[in-house]
Design an enzyme around this catalytic site. Structure first.
Site, PDB file in Angstrom:
ATOM      1  N   ASP A   8      -1.428  -2.243  10.725  1.00  0.00           N
ATOM      2  CA  ASP A   8      -1.902  -2.192   9.338  1.00  0.00           C
ATOM      3  C   ASP A   8      -2.550  -3.499   8.883  1.00  0.00           C
ATOM      4  O   ASP A   8      -3.092  -3.577   7.774  1.00  0.00           O
ATOM      5  CB  ASP A   8      -0.730  -1.878   8.382  1.00  0.00           C
ATOM      6  CG  ASP A   8      -0.191  -0.468   8.578  1.00  0.00           C
ATOM      7  OD1 ASP A   8      -0.848   0.337   9.257  1.00  0.00           O
ATOM      8  OD2 ASP A   8       0.905  -0.176   8.041  1.00  0.00           O
TER       9      ASP A   8
ATOM     10  N   LYS B 147       0.855  -1.202   0.000  1.00  0.00           N
ATOM     11  CA  LYS B 147       0.000   0.000   0.000  1.00  0.00           C
ATOM     12  C   LYS B 147       0.883   1.241   0.000  1.00  0.00           C
ATOM     13  O   LYS B 147       2.046   1.208   0.432  1.00  0.00           O
ATOM     14  CB  LYS B 147      -0.955   0.030   1.193  1.00  0.00           C
ATOM     15  CG  LYS B 147      -0.311  -0.002   2.592  1.00  0.00           C
ATOM     16  CD  LYS B 147       0.073   1.350   3.171  1.00  0.00           C
ATOM     17  CE  LYS B 147       0.635   1.232   4.578  1.00  0.00           C
ATOM     18  NZ  LYS B 147       1.658   2.211   4.913  1.00  0.00           N
TER      19      LYS B 147
ATOM     20  N   SER C  34       2.790  -6.468   7.103  1.00  0.00           N
ATOM     21  CA  SER C  34       1.390  -6.550   7.531  1.00  0.00           C
ATOM     22  C   SER C  34       0.534  -7.224   6.462  1.00  0.00           C
ATOM     23  O   SER C  34      -0.377  -7.997   6.766  1.00  0.00           O
ATOM     24  CB  SER C  34       0.828  -5.145   7.779  1.00  0.00           C
ATOM     25  OG  SER C  34       1.604  -4.479   8.740  1.00  0.00           O
TER      26      SER C  34
HETATM   27  O1  C5P Z   1       1.567  -2.027  14.799  1.00  0.00           O
HETATM   28  P1  C5P Z   1       2.923  -2.195  14.233  1.00  0.00           P
HETATM   29  O2  C5P Z   1       3.598  -3.442  14.754  1.00  0.00           O
HETATM   30  O3  C5P Z   1       3.019  -2.099  12.769  1.00  0.00           O
HETATM   31  O4  C5P Z   1       3.745  -0.976  14.791  1.00  0.00           O
HETATM   32  C1  C5P Z   1       5.136  -0.949  14.893  1.00  0.00           C
HETATM   33  C2  C5P Z   1       5.487   0.194  15.819  1.00  0.00           C
HETATM   34  O5  C5P Z   1       5.154   1.435  15.217  1.00  0.00           O
HETATM   35  C3  C5P Z   1       4.749   0.169  17.146  1.00  0.00           C
HETATM   36  O6  C5P Z   1       5.448  -0.575  18.096  1.00  0.00           O
HETATM   37  C4  C5P Z   1       4.700   1.632  17.493  1.00  0.00           C
HETATM   38  O7  C5P Z   1       5.937   2.019  18.026  1.00  0.00           O
HETATM   39  C5  C5P Z   1       4.570   2.308  16.151  1.00  0.00           C
HETATM   40  N1  C5P Z   1       3.174   2.627  15.760  1.00  0.00           N
HETATM   41  C6  C5P Z   1       2.516   3.642  16.426  1.00  0.00           C
HETATM   42  N2  C5P Z   1       1.238   3.973  16.055  1.00  0.00           N
HETATM   43  C7  C5P Z   1       0.616   3.342  15.049  1.00  0.00           C
HETATM   44  C8  C5P Z   1       1.288   2.331  14.342  1.00  0.00           C
HETATM   45  C9  C5P Z   1       2.559   1.989  14.728  1.00  0.00           C
HETATM   46  O8  C5P Z   1       3.065   4.227  17.356  1.00  0.00           O
HETATM   47  N3  C5P Z   1      -0.630   3.712  14.688  1.00  0.00           N
END
Ligand code: C5P
Length: 285
Positions: A135, A11, A105
């Site tokens: 995501d 994406k 993701s």
């Molecule tokens: O959710 P995901 O594992 O992709 O996120 C990786 C990191 O990115 C999280 O640990 C966080 O530090 C940050 N993140 C965030 N807010 C989001 C998505 C990701 O702070 N909406």
């Protein structure tokens, strides 16, 4: 033994606005996610006579074994669905990670969907998806594009016009948590204009109403990353010379430039190839 082969699309973010740091450590944001034709290829095999998960990676580098999100995905699914059996995953990576294009993701969502089909399980995929990554719910929805809010779980499918695009990776390693940490530590560096400017990409009603594309595809990470990563700054400069319709995807460091015609996109790709380590042409889905 049964195998399913699936595609996991990348994406791009047509505008990205970080709203605030939440008490759970995540950030609430607002963006338009649009899938493109660049994708990873994944085959998932379920063997009821074996146990454990095995993973074979090819293509662009992707971590092996338990360090890969698809491994955790398969393990979480099998446990949640209370199904015994072995899962073999073959992952061919075309989407750079980290890249800001949701590759990991998307792989996770594709594995969840494949395992559900292979096992006929009725386990709730969305609740598993939310534990795997912010995501993952978007990719699970299998919609070409969506207006995304919250941590990534508030999703409203939107229809966007078809576009051609060229993706450019700056070659730098910018893990998502690092980019969000920069935001937390340095939001004061940002100009007011960057914080609250017009997110024309989010005003999707304006798309193609006599305009080629949204004029600004602002991304709150851009200013922060530009001043710290020379490759990011150089990519932004090069794209600015090429078109007004460019933006940074997610937390970077992949950029996109949007074009209405394939001919324009081909010309742009030719111009950018050789200047950056990874330049790929694709289209919206
Ligand atoms: O959710 P995901 O594992 O992709 O996120 C990786 C990191 O990115 C999280 O640990 C966080 O530090 C940050 N993140 C965030 N807010 C989001 C998505 C990701 O702070 N909406």
């Amino acid at each position: 033994m049964e195998t399913l082969s699936v595609e996991a699309p990348a994406k791009i973010n047509l505008g990205l606005r970080i709203i605030r740091l939440r008490s759970d450590g995540f950030h609430s944001l607002e963006s338009i996610f649009s899938t493109v034709t660049l994708s990873d290829r994944i085959s998932v095999t379920l063997n009821r006579d074996t146990v454990g998960i095995s993973l074979e990676c090819s293509g662009i580098f992707s971590p092996g074994g338990k360090n890969n999100l698809v491994w955790k995905t398969a393990e979480t699914f099998m446990n949640a669905a209370s199904i015994s059996g072995g899962v073999t995953i073959k992952l061919h990576k075309n989407i750079p990670s980290p890249g800001g294009m949701g590759g990991g993701s998307s792989d996770a969502a594709a594995v969840l969907l494949a395992l559900q089909k292979l096992t006929n399980s009725t386990v709730d995929l969305l609740s598993i998806a939310e534990t795997l990554g912010s995501d993952v719910p978007f990719f699970l929805l299998q919609t070409p594009s969506a207006h995304v809010k919250g941590r990534g779980e508030i999703l409203e499918p939107v229809q966007l016009p078809h576009f051609h695009c060229v993706l450019v990776h700056s070659g730098e390693n910018i893990p998502t948590p690092m980019a969000f940490k920069l935001w937390d530590e340095h939001t004061g560096d940002l100009t007011e204009a960057c914080r609250i400017s017009n997110y024309t990409a989010l005003n999707f009603g304006a798309w193609h109403e006599g305009k080629p594309f949204p004029v600004k595809l602002d991304n709150h990470f851009l200013t922060l990353l530009q001043s710290r990563f020379p490759g990011v700054a150089r990519t932004a400069e090069e794209l600015t010379r090429l078109t007004v319709n460019w933006g940074l995807s997610g937390s970077g460091p992949t950029f996109y430039a949007l074009f209405r015609s394939e001919a324009e996109a081909k010309q742009a790709k030719e111009h950018l190839s050789g200047k950056f380590p990874w330049v790929v042409r694709c289209q919206s889905r």
